[in-house]
Design an enzyme around this catalytic site. Structure first.
Site, PDB file in Angstrom:
ATOM      1  N   TRP A 160      45.800   2.603   3.194  1.00  0.00           N
ATOM      2  CA  TRP A 160      46.180   1.207   3.426  1.00  0.00           C
ATOM      3  C   TRP A 160      46.815   0.607   2.183  1.00  0.00           C
ATOM      4  CZ3 TRP A 160      42.668  -3.447   2.520  1.00  0.00           C
ATOM      5  CH2 TRP A 160      41.783  -3.220   1.475  1.00  0.00           C
ATOM      6  N   ASP A 161      46.708   1.308   1.063  1.00  0.00           N
ATOM      7  CA  ASP A 161      47.363   0.887  -0.173  1.00  0.00           C
ATOM      8  C   ASP A 161      48.827   0.522   0.079  1.00  0.00           C
ATOM      9  OD1 ASP A 161      45.085   2.471  -0.620  1.00  0.00           O
ATOM     10  OD2 ASP A 161      45.749   3.067  -2.611  1.00  0.00           O
ATOM     11  N   LYS A 210      32.327  -2.942  -4.267  1.00  0.00           N
ATOM     12  CA  LYS A 210      33.267  -2.100  -5.008  1.00  0.00           C
ATOM     13  C   LYS A 210      34.554  -2.862  -5.310  1.00  0.00           C
ATOM     14  CE  LYS A 210      35.916   2.224  -4.518  1.00  0.00           C
ATOM     15  NZ  LYS A 210      36.207   3.367  -3.624  1.00  0.00           N
ATOM     16  N   GLN A 211      35.028  -3.620  -4.318  1.00  0.00           N
ATOM     17  CA  GLN A 211      36.323  -4.279  -4.446  1.00  0.00           C
ATOM     18  C   GLN A 211      36.387  -5.473  -3.501  1.00  0.00           C
ATOM     19  OE1 GLN A 211      37.911  -0.513  -2.768  1.00  0.00           O
ATOM     20  NE2 GLN A 211      39.424  -1.813  -1.787  1.00  0.00           N
ATOM     21  N   GLU A 271      33.887  -0.296  -0.003  1.00  0.00           N
ATOM     22  CA  GLU A 271      33.349   1.013   0.389  1.00  0.00           C
ATOM     23  C   GLU A 271      31.970   1.303  -0.187  1.00  0.00           C
ATOM     24  OE1 GLU A 271      37.696   3.117   1.054  1.00  0.00           O
ATOM     25  OE2 GLU A 271      36.657   3.382  -0.853  1.00  0.00           O
TER      26      GLU A 271
END
Length: 793
Positions: free
Chosen positions: A356-357, A613-614, A499
């Site tokens: 998905w980056d 995580k993000q 994640e």
């Protein structure tokens, strides 16, 4: 040691430099100084070999699965960069003797790698070395190398070996069957290798031209051949002040190249074509070929993506140029069957797969800067519908369920099953995203929406976009799970963008994005009913979704969408996140490297802690405000700010994707210093002083995010449901920001200072945009006082 101040005069803020050789940190410069043209990528290992080096050369789209229990990956092709040098019979290495004036540089403007130093051999012989290298943007199949050696003091017996070495692998895995090797006319070396599963032929040709004191030497080289390797050796006596130059030119072609990827393909013809291409290049020589390559970078890159920052810290300008440089190197603009890898073409990390980056962190640059390339990247996803439908069917769903990791479009899901060690059990951990991280299908639908709104490319919608959106909506409608107790649809057992939270229910990002995907399908369906019923009929027949519209309109009303809590406006990231154990995260927030939390906890334990995580909920708020959902009361500015302050404190930024999202939102809520700090940290993922962050390759999404932060964050450019908003908030030490975007068919030039916004429409077509709540109509140039505009709010 890295240095970003070595560019002088016209090259100021254009040069990435390494100032001393370090055998313990080779990966940094190999990756960040990698060369490429989108067709192929060449990791910048040194010519002479070292123990911890990684030599990589990749060609986009040449995926292969070496063994049944392995994941498909981009195979590491034969090496053409190694040159084994001997001085007075002893192997040359910077680990021996004495090195002075060492410098390795990547010139971003010319896309040339150079390395120079003075070297005193163990026997006391003084030599000066200069190495040069480029991967041509003018001729996508060409690599140029040049070695220059000057004898400074005493006579030297100088020799070198160079050729094509196919004794390469991917972390121990060999992907190729051995092919024919040959040397033509004692000059032109050719090696063929064929992938063992996908049966892709690779033909590599190389040639050497040896020049002593400006005169070509006449001696024939020694010719050698071994298993998967063919090379030549030369020997020259150098007297003081003698200058030796060696030009090495290489061409590379594959059977996956568009012109030959057809039923009439012939390996013999490919060999002949590639060899003739090398012969033609040899006639031109390194210097002329480099000038053609440099002109291509000027004409197609730097004169097009004119991005200027007047900052008190020149590193900011260099970071943007670094971003643009690698976006060009990594992107297969030549072929819509290929996507962008998470490490670009600079290393083996993530096996060359697309995530998905691309859609959320890289594609925006091309949508706003080069829509033709953006279109190509979305067509790659369209071609991937074959694999997406296969994955949906295998999982018991309808429509298209996009792979979390995608390689060749028809391969389907290619995410590896097993990963790193579990520090508690000592066993391998399972890689769950390939099974349950499903938001990518909606992310791609969002990218279709964003592309169309920014470009007005209706032909793309008709040929590709509608089908992607309709079929991903069919997937989500079949994926929803009815909760009879609450009388609503849930999405259970997933991983969201964060994640560190696996097997969770009702991830806010996933639920809202699925909702958006279905609402977009409804919008497009109703549009086609009115404007193009013939096309709608064809799509209904193709996708067999005559009853889907009724299904969408019924289910979309009953999807559970986590709402902001009344007491603090926090949107629950999932059903349990806000009830998880809280802990002091300062140790991990201040870590020297990412993922140190795994030294203390395994995935199951991290799943039970309020740590991310993000960006997760935050990226949702950033995306949906660009759509027709921007007026939703659950997505207001106050909600954005409250969630930013809550979740940022719990986010470790252990993904390179995270910092830029937080930087953009920090800018949105007026936290200028924090926004710049996060931006700076994102640039330092690859460019920072830490020498091991890029060993597996550059961070493609973060590099795309550098541009995003400058344009969407500091310049305040934003798509809002087909309309353009511009609300700048430059960092305090930025005096001016100049750049151009493409908006609905015309270039628009922006010049922003701390006090003024200037907008110029290049083609003199009418542009309507919003600044600070006011609408402006521009047909030429317009200047707006930022201070005055903001004071009225």
């Amino acid at each position: 040691m890295m240095d970003y101040t070595q560019g002088k005069k016209k090259l100021e803020d254009w040069v990435v430099s390494e100032m001393e050789y370090s055998p313990d940190s080779l990966g940094k410069c190999e990756a960040i100084m990698s060369l490429g043209n989108g067709y192929m990528g060449l990791r910048s290992g040194t010519e002479e070999p070292y123990i911890d080096e990684t030599r990589n050369m990749f060609v986009s789209g040449t995926f292969n699965k070496a063994f049944e229990n392995e994941a498909t990956e981009l195979p590491n092709l034969a090496d053409i960069t190694r040159i084994d040098v001997r001085v007075d019979g002893e192997r040359f290495s910077l680990e021996f003797g004495k090195t002075n004036n060492y410098m390795r540089q990547l010139n971003l403007k010319t896309a040339e790698l150079t390395r120079s130093f003075d070297w005193v051999s163990p026997l006391g012989k003084d030599l000066r070395f200069v190495f040069k290298r480029f991967v041509s943007l003018h001729n996508l199949h060409l690599i140029g190398m040049k070695m220059e050696v000057e004898c400074l003091t005493a006579p030297v017996q100088f020799s070198f070996e160079s050729g094509i070495d196919a004794q390469m692998n991917n972390s121990g895995t060999q992907h190729f069957l051995e092919g024919e090797r040959r040397i033509f006319d004692k000059q032109f070396i050719q090696l063929v290798q064929t992938t063992n599963e996908s049966e892709i032929d690779v033909v590599i040709n190389t040639s050497h031209k040896v020049i002593l004191n400006d005169q070509p030497i006449e001696q024939d080289p020694n010719m050698k051949m071994n298993r998967r390797k063919v090379w030549q050796s030369y020997e020259v006596e150098l007297e003081p002040n003698d200058k030796l130059a060696v030009e090495k030119l290489t061409t590379l072609y594959t059977s996956r190249d568009k012109p030959v990827d057809n039923a009439a393909y012939s390996l013999d013809e490919l060999r002949e074509q590639s060899l003739q291409a090398l012969k033609n290049s040899v006639k031109e020589g390194y210097d002329l070929l480099f000038k053609e390559h440099q002109k291509e970078w000027d004409d197609k890159v730097w004169n097009v993506y004119d991005f200027e920052i007047d900052s008190e810290d020149g590193f900011d300008q260099l970071a943007i140029r670094f971003s643009l440089y690698h976006l060009i190197c990594m992107t297969p603009a030549h072929d819509d069957r290929m996507g962008i890898a998470a490490k670009g073409l600079s290393g083996e990390g993530y096996k060359g797969h697309s995530f998905w980056d691309t859609e959320l962190f890289i594609l925006p640059f091309f949508i706003y800067s080069n829509p033709e390339i953006a279109r190509s990247l979305l067509i790659y996803r369209y071609r991937g519908l074959v694999g997406a439908r296969k994955k949906a069917m295998e999982n018991g769903y309808e429509g298209s369920m996009y792979p979390w990791e995608m390689a060749w479009p028809t391969d389907g899901e290619v995410t590896p099953i097993w990963g790193d060690i579990d520090v508690v059990t000592g066993t391998q951990t399972k890689i769950w995203p390939g099974f349950i991280e499903q938001h990518i299908s909606a992310d791609i639908a969002f990218a279709v929406y964003q592309y169309h709104n920014v470009t007005n490319d209706y032909k793309f919608l008709e040929d590709y976009g509608y089908e992607i959106v309709f079929d991903t909506a069919r997937f989500w409608a079949s994926r929803l799970e009815w909760n009879d107790e609450k009388k609503e649809y849930h999405i259970n057992g997933v991983i969201g963008p964060d994640e560190y939270k696996e097997h969770i229910d009702n991830n806010a990002f996933t639920n809202y994005m699925a909702y958006f995907n279905i609402k977009l399908a409804i919008h497009y369906y109703e549009k086609l009913v009115k404007e193009n019923p013939e096309l709608l009929g064809k799509l209904e027949e193709l996708l067999q979704f005559k009853n889907a519209f009724a299904d969408w309109t019924q289910k979309v009303k009953e999807i559970y969408l986590p709402a902001p809590r009344a007491k603090d406006l926090i949107i629950p990231q999932d059903d349990t996140y806000l009830q998880l154990k809280k802990m002091d995260l300062s140790k991990y927030k201040n870590q020297d490297r990412v993922r140190t939390i795994y030294n203390d906890y395994n995935a199951e334990q991290i799943n039970a802690i309020q740590v991310s995580k993000q960006a997760d909920t935050l990226i949702l708020l950033y995306l949906l405000e660009q759509t027709f959902l921007h007026g939703d009361p659950r997505l207001t500015g106050k909600v954005k700010e409250a969630n930013f302050r809550y979740y940022e404190s719990k986010t470790l930024h252990d993904s390179s994707l995270s910092l830029t999202t937080h930087a953009i939102l920090a800018s949105d809520i007026g936290e200028k210093e924090l926004a710049y700090s996060l931006f700076k940290k994102s640039t330092e993922i690859d460019l920072g002083p830490k020498m091991n962050t890029s060993d597996m390759g550059i961070h493609a999404a973060s590099i795309g995010g550098i541009w995003k932060t400058a344009v969407f964050g500091f310049a305040g450019i934003r798509l809002v449901d087909g309309k353009l908003k511009v609300n700048p908030a430059l960092p305090n030490h930025w005096n001016r920001l100049n750049f151009t975007i493409q908006w609905q068919g015309q270039p628009v030039r922006f010049s922003i200072t701390q006090s003024k916004l200037s907008v110029e429409v290049i083609d003199r077509k009418t542009l309507i945009f919003e600044n600070d709540g006011k609408l402006y109509t521009c047909e030429d140039t317009i200047n707006i006082s930022i201070v005055a505009a903001n004071s009225e709010s």
